[in-house]
Design a protein around this motif. Structure first.
Motif, PDB file in Angstrom:
ATOM      1  N   THR A   2     113.122 -72.606  73.215  1.00  0.00           N
ATOM      2  CA  THR A   2     112.220 -72.223  72.135  1.00  0.00           C
ATOM      3  C   THR A   2     113.010 -71.526  71.030  1.00  0.00           C
ATOM      4  O   THR A   2     113.979 -70.821  71.286  1.00  0.00           O
ATOM      5  N   ALA A   3     112.586 -71.771  69.840  1.00  0.00           N
ATOM      6  CA  ALA A   3     113.259 -71.159  68.685  1.00  0.00           C
ATOM      7  C   ALA A   3     112.860 -69.690  68.589  1.00  0.00           C
ATOM      8  O   ALA A   3     111.706 -69.326  68.828  1.00  0.00           O
ATOM      9  N   ARG A   4     113.815 -68.858  68.228  1.00  0.00           N
ATOM     10  CA  ARG A   4     113.518 -67.448  68.035  1.00  0.00           C
ATOM     11  C   ARG A   4     112.800 -67.276  66.715  1.00  0.00           C
ATOM     12  O   ARG A   4     113.107 -67.961  65.737  1.00  0.00           O
ATOM     13  N   PRO A   5     111.824 -66.376  66.674  1.00  0.00           N
ATOM     14  CA  PRO A   5     111.115 -66.169  65.409  1.00  0.00           C
ATOM     15  C   PRO A   5     112.050 -65.606  64.349  1.00  0.00           C
ATOM     16  O   PRO A   5     112.935 -64.803  64.644  1.00  0.00           O
ATOM     17  N   ARG A   6     111.855 -66.061  63.134  1.00  0.00           N
ATOM     18  CA  ARG A   6     112.675 -65.572  62.021  1.00  0.00           C
ATOM     19  C   ARG A   6     112.199 -64.190  61.623  1.00  0.00           C
ATOM     20  O   ARG A   6     111.002 -63.943  61.504  1.00  0.00           O
ATOM     21  N   PRO A   7     113.123 -63.271  61.388  1.00  0.00           N
ATOM     22  CA  PRO A   7     112.716 -61.916  61.005  1.00  0.00           C
ATOM     23  C   PRO A   7     112.167 -61.879  59.583  1.00  0.00           C
ATOM     24  O   PRO A   7     112.505 -62.698  58.745  1.00  0.00           O
ATOM     25  N   HIS A   8     111.312 -60.933  59.359  1.00  0.00           N
ATOM     26  CA  HIS A   8     110.702 -60.733  58.040  1.00  0.00           C
ATOM     27  C   HIS A   8     111.540 -59.703  57.289  1.00  0.00           C
ATOM     28  O   HIS A   8     111.255 -58.508  57.316  1.00  0.00           O
ATOM     29  N   ALA A  14     114.236 -60.253  44.295  1.00  0.00           N
ATOM     30  CA  ALA A  14     112.792 -60.422  44.117  1.00  0.00           C
ATOM     31  C   ALA A  14     111.974 -59.543  45.057  1.00  0.00           C
ATOM     32  O   ALA A  14     110.810 -59.295  44.802  1.00  0.00           O
ATOM     33  N   TRP A  15     112.563 -59.104  46.142  1.00  0.00           N
ATOM     34  CA  TRP A  15     111.896 -58.297  47.157  1.00  0.00           C
ATOM     35  C   TRP A  15     110.666 -58.998  47.716  1.00  0.00           C
ATOM     36  O   TRP A  15     109.596 -58.432  47.870  1.00  0.00           O
ATOM     37  N   LEU A  16     110.896 -60.282  48.026  1.00  0.00           N
ATOM     38  CA  LEU A  16     109.909 -61.067  48.757  1.00  0.00           C
ATOM     39  C   LEU A  16     110.431 -61.268  50.166  1.00  0.00           C
ATOM     40  O   LEU A  16     111.643 -61.232  50.397  1.00  0.00           O
ATOM     41  N   CYS A  17     109.537 -61.505  51.103  1.00  0.00           N
ATOM     42  CA  CYS A  17     109.939 -61.733  52.488  1.00  0.00           C
ATOM     43  C   CYS A  17     110.650 -63.078  52.595  1.00  0.00           C
ATOM     44  O   CYS A  17     110.172 -64.090  52.073  1.00  0.00           O
ATOM     45  N   ASN A  19     110.885 -64.839  55.152  1.00  0.00           N
ATOM     46  CA  ASN A  19     110.177 -65.696  56.093  1.00  0.00           C
ATOM     47  C   ASN A  19     108.865 -66.222  55.522  1.00  0.00           C
ATOM     48  O   ASN A  19     108.624 -67.426  55.533  1.00  0.00           O
ATOM     49  N   CYS A  20     108.026 -65.321  54.993  1.00  0.00           N
ATOM     50  CA  CYS A  20     106.685 -65.744  54.573  1.00  0.00           C
ATOM     51  C   CYS A  20     106.462 -65.687  53.060  1.00  0.00           C
ATOM     52  O   CYS A  20     105.390 -66.052  52.592  1.00  0.00           O
ATOM     53  N   ALA A  21     107.446 -65.215  52.301  1.00  0.00           N
ATOM     54  CA  ALA A  21     107.409 -65.138  50.835  1.00  0.00           C
ATOM     55  C   ALA A  21     106.379 -64.161  50.289  1.00  0.00           C
ATOM     56  O   ALA A  21     106.111 -64.150  49.101  1.00  0.00           O
ATOM     57  N   ALA A  22     105.817 -63.309  51.130  1.00  0.00           N
ATOM     58  CA  ALA A  22     104.913 -62.258  50.663  1.00  0.00           C
ATOM     59  C   ALA A  22     105.743 -61.096  50.131  1.00  0.00           C
ATOM     60  O   ALA A  22     106.918 -60.960  50.470  1.00  0.00           O
ATOM     61  N   PRO A  23     105.153 -60.251  49.292  1.00  0.00           N
ATOM     62  CA  PRO A  23     105.897 -59.063  48.854  1.00  0.00           C
ATOM     63  C   PRO A  23     106.335 -58.241  50.068  1.00  0.00           C
ATOM     64  O   PRO A  23     105.542 -57.985  50.979  1.00  0.00           O
ATOM     65  N   TRP A  24     107.621 -57.882  50.075  1.00  0.00           N
ATOM     66  CA  TRP A  24     108.159 -57.135  51.210  1.00  0.00           C
ATOM     67  C   TRP A  24     107.979 -55.649  50.992  1.00  0.00           C
ATOM     68  O   TRP A  24     108.135 -55.187  49.860  1.00  0.00           O
ATOM     69  N   PRO A  25     107.603 -54.854  51.982  1.00  0.00           N
ATOM     70  CA  PRO A  25     107.413 -55.210  53.381  1.00  0.00           C
ATOM     71  C   PRO A  25     106.039 -55.840  53.621  1.00  0.00           C
ATOM     72  O   PRO A  25     105.009 -55.222  53.372  1.00  0.00           O
ATOM     73  N   CYS A  26     106.066 -57.068  54.089  1.00  0.00           N
ATOM     74  CA  CYS A  26     104.849 -57.805  54.408  1.00  0.00           C
ATOM     75  C   CYS A  26     104.245 -57.225  55.699  1.00  0.00           C
ATOM     76  O   CYS A  26     104.847 -56.362  56.348  1.00  0.00           O
ATOM     77  N   GLY A  27     103.087 -57.703  56.074  1.00  0.00           N
ATOM     78  CA  GLY A  27     102.424 -57.206  57.285  1.00  0.00           C
ATOM     79  C   GLY A  27     103.293 -57.306  58.532  1.00  0.00           C
ATOM     80  O   GLY A  27     103.446 -56.319  59.266  1.00  0.00           O
ATOM     81  N   PRO A  28     103.876 -58.488  58.802  1.00  0.00           N
ATOM     82  CA  PRO A  28     104.750 -58.581  59.979  1.00  0.00           C
ATOM     83  C   PRO A  28     105.970 -57.663  59.897  1.00  0.00           C
ATOM     84  O   PRO A  28     106.384 -57.081  60.906  1.00  0.00           O
ATOM     85  N   ALA A  29     106.525 -57.472  58.707  1.00  0.00           N
ATOM     86  CA  ALA A  29     107.664 -56.560  58.560  1.00  0.00           C
ATOM     87  C   ALA A  29     107.226 -55.128  58.844  1.00  0.00           C
ATOM     88  O   ALA A  29     107.967 -54.361  59.473  1.00  0.00           O
TER      89      ALA A  29
END
Length: 91
Positions: A2-8, A14-17, A19-29
């Motif tokens: 299984t692939a390891r999840p990519r870190p956020h 730009a300070w975007l995530c 992994n998910c391109a949301a403004p960092w720190p995103c929810g998962p981060a």
């Protein structure tokens, strides 16, 4: 396998995530940071304050005018929700 999840992690300047391109720190981060710094909320606050400072500097270097209250809310505003005070049991 299984692939390891990519870190956020943040993508600068730009300070975007990454992994998910949301403004960092995103929810998962935020969840990852809360777990990583568990019991060390002051260290987490210092890390996020330094990251916010870098993000503001990067914004100015890009010719932007960062919204400082919004940056504060984004980087530090969620900390009080994530922080759980340690209480000793009452007898």
């Amino acid at each position: 396998m299984t692939a390891r999840p990519r870190p956020h992690l943040p993508m600068r300047p730009a300070w975007l995530c990454r992994n998910c391109a949301a403004p960092w720190p995103c929810g998962p981060a935020q969840l990852d940071l809360t777990a990583e710094y568990y019991g060390h909320s002051i260290a987490l606050a210092f890390y996020l304050a330094a990251s916010m400072h870098d993000a503001i500097d990067d914004g100015y270097r890009l010719g932007l005018r960062p919204d400082l209250p919004a940056m504060h809310a984004r980087f530090l505003g969620w900390l009080s929700v994530a922080r759980r005070p340690r209480r000793s049991p009452r007898r």
